[in-house]
Design a protein around this motif. Structure first.
Motif, PDB file in Angstrom:
ATOM      1  N   UNK A  49     -16.259  34.044   0.584  1.00  0.00           N
ATOM      2  CA  UNK A  49     -16.911  34.443   1.526  1.00  0.00           C
ATOM      3  C   UNK A  49     -18.357  34.553   0.880  1.00  0.00           C
ATOM      4  N   UNK A  50     -18.414  34.799  -0.217  1.00  0.00           N
ATOM      5  CA  UNK A  50     -19.700  34.842  -0.933  1.00  0.00           C
ATOM      6  C   UNK A  50     -20.582  33.499  -0.741  1.00  0.00           C
ATOM      7  N   UNK A  51     -19.939  32.462  -1.017  1.00  0.00           N
ATOM      8  CA  UNK A  51     -20.407  31.040  -0.980  1.00  0.00           C
ATOM      9  C   UNK A  51     -20.919  31.016   0.496  1.00  0.00           C
ATOM     10  N   UNK A  52     -19.914  31.196   1.381  1.00  0.00           N
ATOM     11  CA  UNK A  52     -20.525  30.898   2.896  1.00  0.00           C
ATOM     12  C   UNK A  52     -21.891  31.888   3.250  1.00  0.00           C
ATOM     13  N   UNK A  53     -21.633  33.025   2.680  1.00  0.00           N
ATOM     14  CA  UNK A  53     -22.993  34.098   2.939  1.00  0.00           C
ATOM     15  C   UNK A  53     -24.152  33.523   2.421  1.00  0.00           C
ATOM     16  N   UNK A 120     -13.681  22.322   3.936  1.00  0.00           N
ATOM     17  CA  UNK A 120     -13.950  20.739   3.966  1.00  0.00           C
ATOM     18  C   UNK A 120     -15.312  20.610   4.599  1.00  0.00           C
ATOM     19  N   UNK A 121     -16.053  19.775   4.165  1.00  0.00           N
ATOM     20  CA  UNK A 121     -17.372  19.328   4.444  1.00  0.00           C
ATOM     21  C   UNK A 121     -17.719  17.837   4.659  1.00  0.00           C
ATOM     22  N   UNK A 122     -18.410  17.385   5.628  1.00  0.00           N
ATOM     23  CA  UNK A 122     -18.836  16.193   5.782  1.00  0.00           C
ATOM     24  C   UNK A 122     -20.228  16.177   5.636  1.00  0.00           C
ATOM     25  N   UNK A 123     -20.866  15.291   4.779  1.00  0.00           N
ATOM     26  CA  UNK A 123     -22.315  15.304   4.299  1.00  0.00           C
ATOM     27  C   UNK A 123     -22.834  13.779   4.499  1.00  0.00           C
ATOM     28  N   UNK A 124     -23.959  13.961   4.956  1.00  0.00           N
ATOM     29  CA  UNK A 124     -24.716  12.565   5.177  1.00  0.00           C
ATOM     30  C   UNK A 124     -25.343  11.944   3.586  1.00  0.00           C
ATOM     31  N   UNK A 125     -25.750  12.878   2.659  1.00  0.00           N
ATOM     32  CA  UNK A 125     -26.084  12.418   1.391  1.00  0.00           C
ATOM     33  C   UNK A 125     -25.828  13.342   0.239  1.00  0.00           C
ATOM     34  N   UNK A 126     -25.562  12.818  -0.876  1.00  0.00           N
ATOM     35  CA  UNK A 126     -25.499  13.793  -1.951  1.00  0.00           C
ATOM     36  C   UNK A 126     -26.804  14.485  -2.008  1.00  0.00           C
ATOM     37  N   UNK A 131     -28.338  21.323  -3.015  1.00  0.00           N
ATOM     38  CA  UNK A 131     -28.493  22.918  -2.935  1.00  0.00           C
ATOM     39  C   UNK A 131     -27.197  23.315  -2.811  1.00  0.00           C
ATOM     40  N   UNK A 132     -26.354  23.068  -1.855  1.00  0.00           N
ATOM     41  CA  UNK A 132     -24.987  23.480  -1.440  1.00  0.00           C
ATOM     42  C   UNK A 132     -24.148  23.226  -2.893  1.00  0.00           C
ATOM     43  N   UNK A 133     -24.162  22.070  -3.178  1.00  0.00           N
ATOM     44  CA  UNK A 133     -23.085  21.758  -4.309  1.00  0.00           C
ATOM     45  C   UNK A 133     -23.741  22.519  -5.750  1.00  0.00           C
ATOM     46  N   UNK A 134     -24.752  22.789  -5.827  1.00  0.00           N
ATOM     47  CA  UNK A 134     -25.460  23.791  -6.844  1.00  0.00           C
ATOM     48  C   UNK A 134     -24.702  25.148  -6.700  1.00  0.00           C
ATOM     49  N   UNK A 135     -24.887  25.698  -5.442  1.00  0.00           N
ATOM     50  CA  UNK A 135     -24.486  26.897  -4.914  1.00  0.00           C
ATOM     51  C   UNK A 135     -23.007  27.084  -5.325  1.00  0.00           C
ATOM     52  N   UNK A 136     -22.234  26.227  -5.008  1.00  0.00           N
ATOM     53  CA  UNK A 136     -20.894  26.130  -5.149  1.00  0.00           C
ATOM     54  C   UNK A 136     -20.464  26.326  -6.872  1.00  0.00           C
ATOM     55  N   UNK A 166     -25.957  18.123 -13.572  1.00  0.00           N
ATOM     56  CA  UNK A 166     -25.264  18.870 -14.589  1.00  0.00           C
ATOM     57  C   UNK A 166     -24.275  19.865 -13.673  1.00  0.00           C
ATOM     58  N   UNK A 167     -23.618  19.295 -12.822  1.00  0.00           N
ATOM     59  CA  UNK A 167     -22.694  19.995 -12.174  1.00  0.00           C
ATOM     60  C   UNK A 167     -21.241  19.717 -12.450  1.00  0.00           C
ATOM     61  N   UNK A 168     -20.729  19.378 -13.833  1.00  0.00           N
ATOM     62  CA  UNK A 168     -19.592  18.644 -14.283  1.00  0.00           C
ATOM     63  C   UNK A 168     -18.453  19.831 -14.090  1.00  0.00           C
ATOM     64  N   UNK A 169     -19.066  20.894 -14.198  1.00  0.00           N
ATOM     65  CA  UNK A 169     -17.867  21.821 -14.224  1.00  0.00           C
ATOM     66  C   UNK A 169     -17.206  22.192 -13.183  1.00  0.00           C
ATOM     67  N   UNK A 170     -17.803  21.553 -11.937  1.00  0.00           N
ATOM     68  CA  UNK A 170     -17.358  21.936 -10.595  1.00  0.00           C
ATOM     69  C   UNK A 170     -16.316  20.550 -10.044  1.00  0.00           C
ATOM     70  N   UNK A 171     -16.201  19.905 -10.743  1.00  0.00           N
ATOM     71  CA  UNK A 171     -15.554  18.379 -10.427  1.00  0.00           C
ATOM     72  C   UNK A 171     -13.974  18.463 -10.518  1.00  0.00           C
ATOM     73  N   UNK A 172     -13.167  17.823  -9.874  1.00  0.00           N
ATOM     74  CA  UNK A 172     -11.760  17.746  -9.805  1.00  0.00           C
ATOM     75  C   UNK A 172     -11.306  17.662 -11.351  1.00  0.00           C
ATOM     76  N   UNK A 173     -10.523  18.362 -11.960  1.00  0.00           N
ATOM     77  CA  UNK A 173     -10.167  18.072 -13.193  1.00  0.00           C
ATOM     78  C   UNK A 173      -9.830  16.813 -13.743  1.00  0.00           C
TER      79      UNK A 173
END
Length: 179
Positions: A49-53, A120-126, A131-136, A166-173
């Motif tokens: 919910x914090x992510x969504x806000x 789940x999300x659909x995205x046009x480009x990385x 910004x959303x990926x960084x937030x997550x 620099x978002x390695x920590x959020x990748x699938x293990x």
């Protein structure tokens, strides 16, 4: 916006945001949820919910709906105009619906919800959704590959992009280990 079966990877790609570092079905580990305390589950709920806000703070989404029948369907977009906060509205939708019918135009993202603390999300480009990926990532969430609609799963490219940013920590293990 098209239905998944009408799309190609040129139209968009698909991934997910969740509190888990892998799909639980991959390791038959749904017991993680069964054995979690109420406090842990509430923590997961709060994180999503914090992510969504905060996502709404990045860009106020537009609501959409399909009008018409069958082949005559058209998309209709509208802005949220109620008195309550849009961020609160979107966070509340996570508990109430699977398809909130929200699109973040600047980010190039359309999202929908699933059980087990997953968006789940659909995205046009990385680059568009960076910004959303960084937030997550800042919130300790993970970005996982689509587990269905394989023709829209472009996780290999997305994971390379995330590593470069620099978002390695959020990748699938499995992708963190492969780096």
């Amino acid at each position: 916006m098209k239905y998944n079966e009408d799309c190609t990877a040129d139209d968009f790609s698909w991934a997910a945001i969740t509190v888990f570092d892998h799909w639980l079905y991959e390791t038959d580990s749904f017991k993680v949820i069964e054995e979690a305390s109420c406090a842990e589950k509430q923590g997961w709920n709060n994180a999503i919910k914090l992510f969504l806000k905060k996502l709404v703070e990045l860009e106020e989404p537009r609501k959409y709906k399909y009008i018409g029948r069958n082949s005559n369907q058209k998309l209709q977009f509208s802005y949220y105009i109620k008195n309550a906060s849009m961020a609160e509205y979107v966070a509340k939708q996570f508990d109430e619906v699977y398809s909130p019918n929200l699109v973040f135009n600047r980010l190039g993202v359309d999202l929908w919800f699933e059980d087990n603390w997953t968006i789940h999300f659909k995205y046009k480009s990385q680059q568009g959704c960076l910004e959303m990926l960084k937030l997550a990532s800042e919130l300790g969430l993970f970005i996982l590959p689509a587990y269905c609609a394989d023709h829209l799963n472009n996780y290999e490219v997305l994971s390379d992009f995330m590593r470069k940013n620099g978002l390695d920590k959020s990748l699938h293990r499995d992708f963190v280990a492969a780096a």
